[in-house]
Write a protein that holds these residues in place. Structure first.
Motif, mmCIF file in Angstrom:
data_model
loop_
_atom_site.group_PDB
_atom_site.id
_atom_site.type_symbol
_atom_site.label_atom_id
_atom_site.label_comp_id
_atom_site.label_asym_id
_atom_site.label_seq_id
_atom_site.Cartn_x
_atom_site.Cartn_y
_atom_site.Cartn_z
ATOM 1 N N CYS A 83 0.843 -1.209 0.000
ATOM 2 C CA CYS A 83 0.000 0.000 0.000
ATOM 3 C C CYS A 83 0.872 1.250 0.000
ATOM 4 O O CYS A 83 0.627 2.216 0.726
ATOM 5 C CB CYS A 83 -0.961 0.002 1.195
ATOM 6 S SG CYS A 83 -2.223 -1.279 1.110
ATOM 7 N N TYR A 131 -3.756 -6.640 -1.343
ATOM 8 C CA TYR A 131 -4.203 -6.548 0.052
ATOM 9 C C TYR A 131 -3.089 -6.336 1.070
ATOM 10 O O TYR A 131 -3.363 -5.907 2.193
ATOM 11 C CB TYR A 131 -4.964 -7.833 0.431
ATOM 12 C CG TYR A 131 -6.300 -7.978 -0.249
ATOM 13 C CD1 TYR A 131 -7.363 -7.138 0.082
ATOM 14 C CD2 TYR A 131 -6.518 -8.947 -1.221
ATOM 15 C CE1 TYR A 131 -8.600 -7.272 -0.531
ATOM 16 C CE2 TYR A 131 -7.746 -9.085 -1.835
ATOM 17 C CZ TYR A 131 -8.780 -8.247 -1.490
ATOM 18 O OH TYR A 131 -10.007 -8.386 -2.101
ATOM 19 N N ALA A 166 -0.600 -4.694 3.288
ATOM 20 C CA ALA A 166 -0.405 -3.301 3.695
ATOM 21 C C ALA A 166 0.922 -3.079 4.421
ATOM 22 O O ALA A 166 1.352 -1.931 4.563
ATOM 23 C CB ALA A 166 -1.561 -2.841 4.596
ATOM 24 N N VAL A 195 -2.590 3.836 4.732
ATOM 25 C CA VAL A 195 -3.933 3.388 5.082
ATOM 26 C C VAL A 195 -3.957 2.675 6.438
ATOM 27 O O VAL A 195 -4.959 2.704 7.154
ATOM 28 C CB VAL A 195 -4.522 2.500 3.961
ATOM 29 C CG1 VAL A 195 -3.754 1.180 3.837
ATOM 30 C CG2 VAL A 195 -6.007 2.237 4.175
ATOM 31 N N ARG A 238 -9.658 -0.936 9.070
ATOM 32 C CA ARG A 238 -9.851 -1.690 7.829
ATOM 33 C C ARG A 238 -8.746 -2.720 7.597
ATOM 34 O O ARG A 238 -8.718 -3.382 6.549
ATOM 35 C CB ARG A 238 -9.933 -0.730 6.644
ATOM 36 C CG ARG A 238 -11.152 0.178 6.724
ATOM 37 C CD ARG A 238 -11.623 0.745 5.408
ATOM 38 N NE ARG A 238 -10.670 0.884 4.357
ATOM 39 C CZ ARG A 238 -10.443 2.025 3.682
ATOM 40 N NH1 ARG A 238 -11.097 3.139 4.020
ATOM 41 N NH2 ARG A 238 -9.578 2.071 2.708
ATOM 42 N N CYS A 239 -7.841 -2.853 8.558
ATOM 43 C CA CYS A 239 -6.707 -3.768 8.427
ATOM 44 C C CYS A 239 -6.706 -4.776 9.576
ATOM 45 O O CYS A 239 -7.327 -4.552 10.612
ATOM 46 C CB CYS A 239 -5.383 -3.004 8.458
ATOM 47 S SG CYS A 239 -5.284 -1.615 7.306
ATOM 48 N N LEU A 271 -5.008 -5.565 4.386
ATOM 49 C CA LEU A 271 -6.322 -4.944 4.169
ATOM 50 C C LEU A 271 -7.361 -6.064 4.207
ATOM 51 O O LEU A 271 -7.248 -7.044 3.471
ATOM 52 C CB LEU A 271 -6.379 -4.256 2.805
ATOM 53 C CG LEU A 271 -5.605 -2.955 2.616
ATOM 54 C CD1 LEU A 271 -5.737 -2.490 1.169
ATOM 55 C CD2 LEU A 271 -6.107 -1.874 3.559
ATOM 56 N N ASN A 272 -8.353 -5.931 5.048
ATOM 57 C CA ASN A 272 -9.328 -7.006 5.243
ATOM 58 C C ASN A 272 -10.201 -7.170 3.998
ATOM 59 O O ASN A 272 -10.979 -6.274 3.653
ATOM 60 C CB ASN A 272 -10.203 -6.694 6.461
ATOM 61 C CG ASN A 272 -11.010 -7.882 6.916
ATOM 62 O OD1 ASN A 272 -11.400 -8.726 6.122
ATOM 63 N ND2 ASN A 272 -11.277 -7.959 8.211
ATOM 64 N N GLU A 304 -15.210 -1.415 1.610
ATOM 65 C CA GLU A 304 -14.441 -0.199 1.322
ATOM 66 C C GLU A 304 -13.036 -0.511 0.813
ATOM 67 O O GLU A 304 -12.446 0.273 0.064
ATOM 68 C CB GLU A 304 -14.348 0.682 2.578
ATOM 69 C CG GLU A 304 -15.636 1.380 2.969
ATOM 70 C CD GLU A 304 -16.569 0.481 3.776
ATOM 71 O OE1 GLU A 304 -17.667 0.942 4.141
ATOM 72 O OE2 GLU A 304 -16.202 -0.693 4.037
ATOM 73 N N ASN A 305 -12.492 -1.656 1.222
ATOM 74 C CA ASN A 305 -11.146 -2.001 0.770
ATOM 75 C C ASN A 305 -11.119 -2.361 -0.710
ATOM 76 O O ASN A 305 -10.142 -2.067 -1.404
ATOM 77 C CB ASN A 305 -10.578 -3.144 1.618
ATOM 78 C CG ASN A 305 -10.135 -2.673 2.985
ATOM 79 O OD1 ASN A 305 -9.826 -1.494 3.187
ATOM 80 N ND2 ASN A 305 -10.108 -3.574 3.954
ATOM 81 N N ARG A 306 -12.186 -2.976 -1.194
ATOM 82 C CA ARG A 306 -12.259 -3.231 -2.640
ATOM 83 C C ARG A 306 -12.252 -1.912 -3.402
ATOM 84 O O ARG A 306 -11.539 -1.760 -4.396
ATOM 85 C CB ARG A 306 -13.525 -4.025 -2.976
ATOM 86 C CG ARG A 306 -13.558 -5.421 -2.416
ATOM 87 C CD ARG A 306 -14.634 -6.264 -3.090
ATOM 88 N NE ARG A 306 -15.995 -5.852 -2.751
ATOM 89 C CZ ARG A 306 -16.672 -6.298 -1.689
ATOM 90 N NH1 ARG A 306 -16.090 -7.141 -0.839
ATOM 91 N NH2 ARG A 306 -17.902 -5.922 -1.472
ATOM 92 N N TYR A 357 -11.094 0.893 -2.384
ATOM 93 C CA TYR A 357 -9.812 1.573 -2.185
ATOM 94 C C TYR A 357 -8.760 1.050 -3.166
ATOM 95 O O TYR A 357 -8.079 1.832 -3.847
ATOM 96 C CB TYR A 357 -9.353 1.369 -0.737
ATOM 97 C CG TYR A 357 -7.979 1.921 -0.447
ATOM 98 C CD1 TYR A 357 -7.755 3.285 -0.353
ATOM 99 C CD2 TYR A 357 -6.892 1.060 -0.260
ATOM 100 C CE1 TYR A 357 -6.502 3.793 -0.088
ATOM 101 C CE2 TYR A 357 -5.632 1.555 0.005
ATOM 102 C CZ TYR A 357 -5.438 2.923 0.095
ATOM 103 O OH TYR A 357 -4.187 3.423 0.353
#
Length: 499
Positions: free
Chosen positions: A77, A128, A130, A143, A150-151, A160-161, A166-168, A170
């Motif tokens: 990330c 994913y 991070a 992030v 979100r992690c 990233l979960n 929201e992660n998709r 992002y």
């Protein structure tokens, strides 16, 4: 014939040799190499030193026949390019969030360098992940700092979960940013979806499962559902921005073991489907990627994951999209061929590639091992397997229409010597415009055959090529064709030249 069995044998051998020769002279083949940053090979290098290192690597890769570079630009990330979304990578400057000095943009520089050499540049991101294990400090804009909720932490990684919608969005926003701002040829993901499982550690996603289970009763099915949603959204995001940018995914080399599924391979190792929650065959069959590069990094004869078994499995099951094979150079040259222990496994693996009808290319893990000529691997490519240039496999499911042929092909004397010039063909839409040209050379009275890659003397983005003038007594036919963004090739434009 029954009285002369040797004749039948001789004919069979000659036919086999002819077949091997034809197969060896492939005109279309993806020949890629991964250049990674996550191993720290560029970390803390000056701008000048990194550019010199990459220039050397690209020159060597070009000489050995590589026609695409997959360059890692987002390892955790972060960014190896100026981004308003994510911080500069520590794998570039040594400190996350710190810009290079003197300032430069490695992604743009690599695009320019690859295109000047007639190569494609595919930007490689890790979706994913991070934080890697070696990263101790995150930038304030990362992030993991701005949205820690979100992690999750797992085995000293930060992930990233995938269960959080929201992660998709992002990750897709990062992809859209890269695709929109840069003239890349492809965007590429490797095999980091859910983290590689560690005994005794579970993925902490109970809360997300309660919130977003969507009626899916099995946790594994739900995790696969999350990744499937992301892959589909990612593919649509990229092609909505630029339809010609190829989406490539490089999954782990085993889809499923036979003991877990009737269609699984006869292997015994980590599985995409069961352990990483990556249903690669669904993505291939639904057309949610443009090429697939399974990482078949093992050797022929490996007890848990035999290379021969796996390349045949992928060839049979993943032919719905162009299939390239991820090759580990070091393991290949360190292992002896079981049928010929005096040599390494490069020739045997190459023969398997030739036999697999669905296999359309190779990606080398990794570029530096190729450049260092580990185990004489690069020499074999230069002198034998990749001796002649290759165009990329066609992707008619994106665009199959060729551009018009080049115009006004003419040799001209210049201050720099005798130069063949041409004019770009007319084209209004992206699929009609020429982006590169192929130059062929044929001897006097030789039949023009543009299917023969040994006649290619250049693949270039320029509209000119310097002729190798000698004394003006030898007559040749030069042929120039135009390639569009997906390397659909025009009809030939011919010119006779005396050199």
């Amino acid at each position: 014939m029954s009285g002369y069995p040797w004749r039948a044998t001789l004919i069979a051998v000659l036919c086999l040799l002819a077949f091997c020769h034809v197969k060896a002279q492939v005109k279309r083949e993806f020949r890629g190499a991964w250049i990674q940053c996550v191993n720290g090979q560029f970390q803390g290098m000056s701008t000048q030193a990194m550019q010199q290192t990459l220039t050397y690597q690209l020159n060597e890769l070009q000489q050995m026949g590589v026609n695409a570079v997959i360059f890692q630009v987002r390892a955790e990330c972060d960014a190896l390019y100026p981004s308003l979304i994510e911080p500069w990578s520590r794998f570039l400057t040594g400190q996350q969030g710190k810009a290079p000095s003197p300032f430069w943009d490695p992604l743009q520089w690599m695009i320019d360098q690859c295109h000047a050499r007639g190569m494609e540049l595919h930007a490689w991101i890790n979706p994913y992940r991070a934080k890697t294990k070696g990263t101790n400090a995150l930038a304030a804009t990362h992030v993991g700092i701005t949205h820690p909720e979100r992690c999750f932490s797992y085995d000293d990684l930060l992930i990233l979960n995938p269960g959080i919608p929201e992660n998709r969005d992002y990750i897709c926003s990062v992809a859209r940013d890269i695709v929109t701002r840069y003239d890349i040829d492809g965007i590429h993901m490797d095999d980091y979806f859910y983290p590689y499982p560690v005994p005794g550690l579970s993925v902490p996603d109970d809360a997300q499962y309660r919130l977003y289970s969507n009626g899916i009763k099995d946790r594994g099915d739900w995790r696969r559902y999350n990744v499937n949603l992301f892959i589909k959204q990612f593919y649509e995001t990229v092609h909505a921005a630029k339809p010609w940018v190829k989406v490539g995914i490089s999954p782990f080399g085993i889809y499923r073991n036979k003991r877990n599924s009737p269609i699984g391979s006869d292997t015994n190792g980590l599985q995409n489907y069961d352990d990483l929650y990556a249903d690669v065959l669904l993505w291939v069959n639904n057309g949610w990627l443009d090429y697939c590069v399974p990482q078949i990094y093992w050797e022929i004869g490996n007890k848990a994951a035999d290379y021969d078994t796996l390349i045949r499995w992928w060839n049979q099951h993943a032919a719905g999209r162009p299939l390239f094979i991820g090759e580990d150079i070091e393991r290949t040259v360190k292992a002896a061929d079981p049928q010929n222990p005096a040599q390494n496994q490069q020739p045997a693996k190459h023969r398997l590639h030739q036999q697999m009808l669905a296999v359309k290319g190779t990606v080398l893990w990794y570029a530096k091992a190729a450049v260092d000529n580990t185990g004489n691997y690069a020499t074999m490519l230069k002198k034998n397997y990749w001796r002649y240039p290759a165009l990329h496999p066609q992707m008619k499911f994106i665009d199959g229409k060729a551009p018009k042929k080049p115009r006004k092909v003419k040799p001209v004397w210049t201050s720099d010597g005798y130069v063949l010039f041409w004019t770009a063909p007319r084209g209004k839409k992206w699929g009609d415009k020429a982006t590169k040209y192929v130059v062929y050379r044929f001897e006097k009275d030789e039949r023009v055959n543009t299917d023969d890659p040994s006649k290619i003397v250049a693949v270039t983005p320029q509209t000119f090529w310097k002729l190798p003038y000698q004394d003006g007594t030898q007559k040749y036919t030069y042929v120039v064709t135009a390639l569009d963004r997906l390397q659909n090739e025009s009809s030939p434009a011919k010119k006779s030249v005396k050199l």
